[in-house]
Enzyme design. Structure first.
Site: not given
Lengths: 334, 334
Positions: A44-45, A186
């Site tokens: 996600s990063h 999420d």
């Protein structure tokens, strides 16, 4: 599944960012963090965030060639104005001054102002521990989270990160968590997959508990840990918002004005130098911290970041894993 | 139900403490905090604690006439050695130096070492906000809490407290919570009343979830908020333990050696001066913090400490409430 070398990952990210108009210095700082995220399988990063960098730029919500300016409002505070650029370069500009101040005074703070933010805080905390310092960092985000006992979005997902250097270990003790029950991503993932979310993640627009991801995204997320997590989220709003003359999550969301760009706000980082605190017993004190960590491991608990460090070792051995679809989509940005 | 005046409460506490041998200075500092707790109907930290003061002294686990010594290891750190006395007098000795350092450098830390500890942290945080400073405080306790994913006691109930001054409001924004799911006293209360405890409070000696208070007291308590609360508890072990050359909760429990006295360890307090952080926009920044608080209240959320402040107003109007049995038992200490 593609496995690419660190050099290839750097080159891919740099080429994309420069081609879209980011300055050399902004590009390098951004590349450092997205490659670190991909390397640690913190997807996600990771490289995925390059899409956000480009779309935030296209939305006119980030300055592609911003040069941070460094101020010293007091002997133990350094303030970096990101001047509308991403946070990473501002952090890099402030770090040497934070380091010097923490080592001179024992404790020091770095306030980053007017930055566009998507970075995982562990990247910055790890840089602080590499200097032998203990670090604490936090920032607001966008108003997506209701306070405990409330029903409307007010707080951001407000991450809090902490790091402890381990002189005899390659990997520092670092945690980095959102003060919301889960990451907003999420819930978005569940929406895309049309799956119900667990109870406790959020409430609908009427303030009622809901397991419908769409209803929660249009309602409010919930803090982790009830009133305690909610209190922490409020603290982060305060010390990384008004305390440093920057925006709360509500103000940041209003500034965004529906453009769906990366949030624009401030960040607070506190660094402490163990040498000044440990009263000359550094070796024994660090050894006692290791006893604590061993006490966790001995009973089957994980150290935070352990999964990330395992992924880092895999990347070192096998190359950095980039899923095929991501790799394909990134190429489309070129 | 007895309602006594503040003067009577002071007089009762002082007489008991002096009669058992506490020095004048220790007595005054202890009295300040137990009367404040009783006044705010924070009964677990009120006059009831006088029994612990006396029993800890009888167990030989506190120095009744300890005089704290103040050290300045660096320009922004003050270290107070409590010399085996209770924490309160050490805090009072360190506070003026912390204040001066925070106001000079923008951020400063107070490390209290070798103190016997039972004080609620909000008392100290409130004193910090009264000086116009933002404060953060934490300490370990006794190893009663298992890390997330573990099965044995390792962390203390490790409280974390934070305060934000409100220039135009009598009452600061303060929270003070244990990083365990609940206070140990809550589980002890259930045991006395032979009631089951809710799931999530603890595990038995085999590491299995349990609702039997006795089994959990002999097993382990759990942190609040899963792995995030557990990470916070670990952070507090580190920064209020080895960082300041003092004991972890496990070391503190070992030192106690079954005497069931108040824990002996250190405490870390960080203070920040808004004047140095707010870039000359103090008034606007404090106003924006008030907007955040109003945003919480408008949707029916409470501000932390609100209940305590309501109790304080009641005490001001009606006198301090002391339950009959407590009043009777306290008289027995004379």
């Amino acid at each position: 599944m593609a496995y690419i070398s660190t050099d290839e990952a750097y080159s891919l990210a740099e080429t994309i960012l420069k081609q879209h108009g980011f300055s050399d210095r902004q590009t390098r700082a951004l590349t450092d963090t997205v490659v670190a995220g991909q390397r640690d399988e913190c997807h996600s990063h990771g490289l995925y965030r390059l899409f956000n960098c480009v779309s935030t730029l296209n939305a006119g919500k980030v300055v592609a060639d911003a040069e941070p300016t460094v101020h010293e409002p007091s002997s133990a505070i350094v303030r970096v104005d990101a001047n509308g650029g991403f946070s990473q370069l501002a952090f890099q500009a402030g770090l040497p001054v934070l380091n010097e101040k923490a080592k001179r005074h024992g404790i020091a703070a770095l306030a980053i102002n007017r930055c566009v933010h998507f970075s995982a805080l562990w990247v910055e905390i790890e840089a602080i521990t590499e200097l032998g310092l203990v670090g604490l960092a936090c920032n607001p985000s966008h108003a997506w989270v209701a306070p405990e006992g409330g029903s409307k979005p007010l707080f951001g997902t407000n991450p809090l990160a902490f790091g402890w250097p381990r002189p005899n270990d390659e990997f520092p003790f670092i945690f980095d968590f959102a003060t919301s029950a889960v990451a907003r991503g999420d819930i978005e993932l569940h929406r895309r997959e049309q799956r119900a979310i667990p109870e406790g993640w959020g409430i609908n627009a009427e303030g009622q508990p809901s397991t419908d991801p769409e209803a929660v995204l249009n309602g409010a997320m919930l803090p982790f840990g009830g009133h305690k997590g909610s209190a922490l989220a409020a603290m982060i709003e305060l010390i990384a918002g008004p305390l440093i003359n920057d925006l709360t999550s509500e103000e940041s969301l209003a500034y965004d004005d529906g453009s769906n760009a990366s949030p624009y706000h401030g960040e607070l980082i506190i660094a402490m130098d163990p040498k000044h605190f440990m009263a000359g017993n550094d070796e024994a004190c660090f050894a006692r911290a290791e006893t604590l960590f061993q006490g966790m491991l001995d009973q089957g608990a994980r150290l935070p970041s352990q999964r990330r460090y395992e992924a880092r070792e895999r990347s070192r051995n096998d190359g950095i894993h980039v899923p095929d679809t991501l790799y394909h989509d990134l190429k489309q940005l070129l």
